[in-house]
Design a protein around this motif. Sequence first.
Motif, PDB file in Angstrom:
ATOM      1  N   ALA A 150       0.838  -1.211   0.000  1.00 51.32           N
ATOM      2  CA  ALA A 150       0.000   0.000   0.000  1.00 51.32           C
ATOM      3  C   ALA A 150       0.874   1.262   0.000  1.00 51.32           C
ATOM      4  CB  ALA A 150      -0.931  -0.003   1.211  1.00 51.32           C
ATOM      5  N   ARG A 179       0.953   6.444  -6.883  1.00 48.64           N
ATOM      6  CA  ARG A 179      -0.303   7.147  -7.159  1.00 48.64           C
ATOM      7  C   ARG A 179      -0.151   8.665  -7.032  1.00 48.64           C
ATOM      8  NH1 ARG A 179      -5.120   6.203  -2.825  1.00 48.64           N
ATOM      9  NH2 ARG A 179      -6.361   8.084  -3.198  1.00 48.64           N
ATOM     10  N   GLU A 234      -5.311  -0.109   4.594  1.00 50.51           N
ATOM     11  CA  GLU A 234      -6.618   0.295   4.025  1.00 50.51           C
ATOM     12  C   GLU A 234      -6.703   1.808   3.893  1.00 50.51           C
ATOM     13  OE1 GLU A 234     -10.263  -1.425   5.411  1.00 50.51           O
ATOM     14  OE2 GLU A 234      -9.305  -3.368   5.811  1.00 50.51           O
ATOM     15  N   GLU A 288       2.209   1.637  -3.525  1.00 49.47           N
ATOM     16  CA  GLU A 288       1.121   2.150  -4.391  1.00 49.47           C
ATOM     17  C   GLU A 288       0.885   3.640  -4.159  1.00 49.47           C
ATOM     18  OE1 GLU A 288      -2.594   0.049  -3.700  1.00 49.47           O
ATOM     19  OE2 GLU A 288      -1.518  -1.845  -4.017  1.00 49.47           O
ATOM     20  N   HIS A 289       0.942   4.047  -2.896  1.00 46.35           N
ATOM     21  CA  HIS A 289       0.732   5.461  -2.561  1.00 46.35           C
ATOM     22  C   HIS A 289       1.807   6.328  -3.207  1.00 46.35           C
ATOM     23  CE1 HIS A 289       1.619   8.974   0.007  1.00 46.35           C
ATOM     24  NE2 HIS A 289       0.312   9.050   0.208  1.00 46.35           N
ATOM     25  N   ARG A 343      -5.232   3.441   0.867  1.00 43.42           N
ATOM     26  CA  ARG A 343      -5.969   3.200  -0.383  1.00 43.42           C
ATOM     27  C   ARG A 343      -7.298   3.948  -0.440  1.00 43.42           C
ATOM     28  NH1 ARG A 343      -3.969  -2.779   0.288  1.00 43.42           N
ATOM     29  NH2 ARG A 343      -2.196  -2.752  -1.146  1.00 43.42           N
TER      30      ARG A 343
END
Length: 388
Positions: free
Chosen positions: A75, A82, A278, A78-79, A281
Amino acid sequence: MGARPLLNRRLAGLGTTIFAEMSALATATGSINLGQGFPDTDGPAEIAEAAVRAIREGRGNQYPPGPGIPELRSAIAEHQQRFYGLAYDPDTEVLVTAGATEAIAAALLALLEPGDEVIAFEPFYDSYAACIAMAGAKRVPLTLRAPSFRPDLDELRALVTPATRLLLLNSPHNPTGMVLGPEELDAIAALAVEHDLLVVTDEVYEHLVFEGAHHPIAALPGMRERTVAISSAGKTFSFTGWKVGWVTASPELVAAVRTAKQYLTYVSAGPFQYAVAEALRLPDSYYAGFRADLLRKRDLLDAGLRTAGFEVYEPQGTYFITTDITPFGEKDAYAFCRTLPERCGVVAIPNSVFYDDPDAGRSQVRFTFCKRDEVLRDAAARLQRLGG
Ligand code: PMP
Ligand code: GLN
């Protein structure tokens, strides 16, 4: 116990943190606490539920893996992709820590030799001075001056010596709210490359930028391999007590920081790691809503401080406003903050304690605005009693 002081000389003089001291003063006097930066409302209910669920389902109740649970490391990667287009391998380039505080400690303890020089913005976040001292290194301040608190890049260049090992950056900057702009970051990056310096960058307020945007220095040419980027969930998700932080860096830098980290806490916060995975995301609307909410609060407190008579330095980011108390005919921020509870029932933080140069921040006082609107309104009303 003899004449030798118990506290070793590296830590001598560090005492109790100003945040603990001022929060204790708020409790003792029943004052509104605009000192220590923690929200008075918790983060998203579904994220709190995710932590409860993890505990109930037995996820993270026993030692999680040393580098952090794989779900959270993914995560975090991904952050970074992103929001900044930065690619990190969750297995080798991400490390979960006990808050940003442990990440800072582990990075400095891992990367510094005694005698190394570390250049950092002054006013310093308090743990920087302590961790540099614990590493036996020397802090070299680059003073940020009111009203803009922008770094003087010529001064920065002049501070670099053959002993300089590392630049310790913090943007958005606590306590001033200064946010480094693209040209400043380019210049700092060029200097780091030219002198082959490591960069440790504290980005815990990355999602609290009101003007412009947060730009991670790791994205600039030549920086990916020399930058240890640090952030945490506390500020972004309003769960400062969970103490989940992280490092993103090259495999070599992560390995070095992990070596120190594993002997500080080994691991921490198992169930919270699942919840933070969580949280990271959450959709863009969460991040945008959080920022808009805090911007409104900034403006509310900013206006209250101005009408009370403070000189106000509007922050571009973070959830702090730095002010100057000279308009009240006062010049000692620490004395002002000690007596503020009895004068009007409000607690704030004297920025003076974050400076090596006692004159540079002597009359600066920081207020946080991460509180409910009615609390900010009440505080503003109380501060009008100062009669500035
Ligand atoms: N760095 C800065 C600049 C901070 O203001 C704080 C306090 N929130 C931290 C690090 C520590 O973060 P954490 O609570 O995640 O350890
Ligand atoms: N970062 C918070 C602040 O600046 C406080 C954290 C702490 O108490 N160490 O107010």
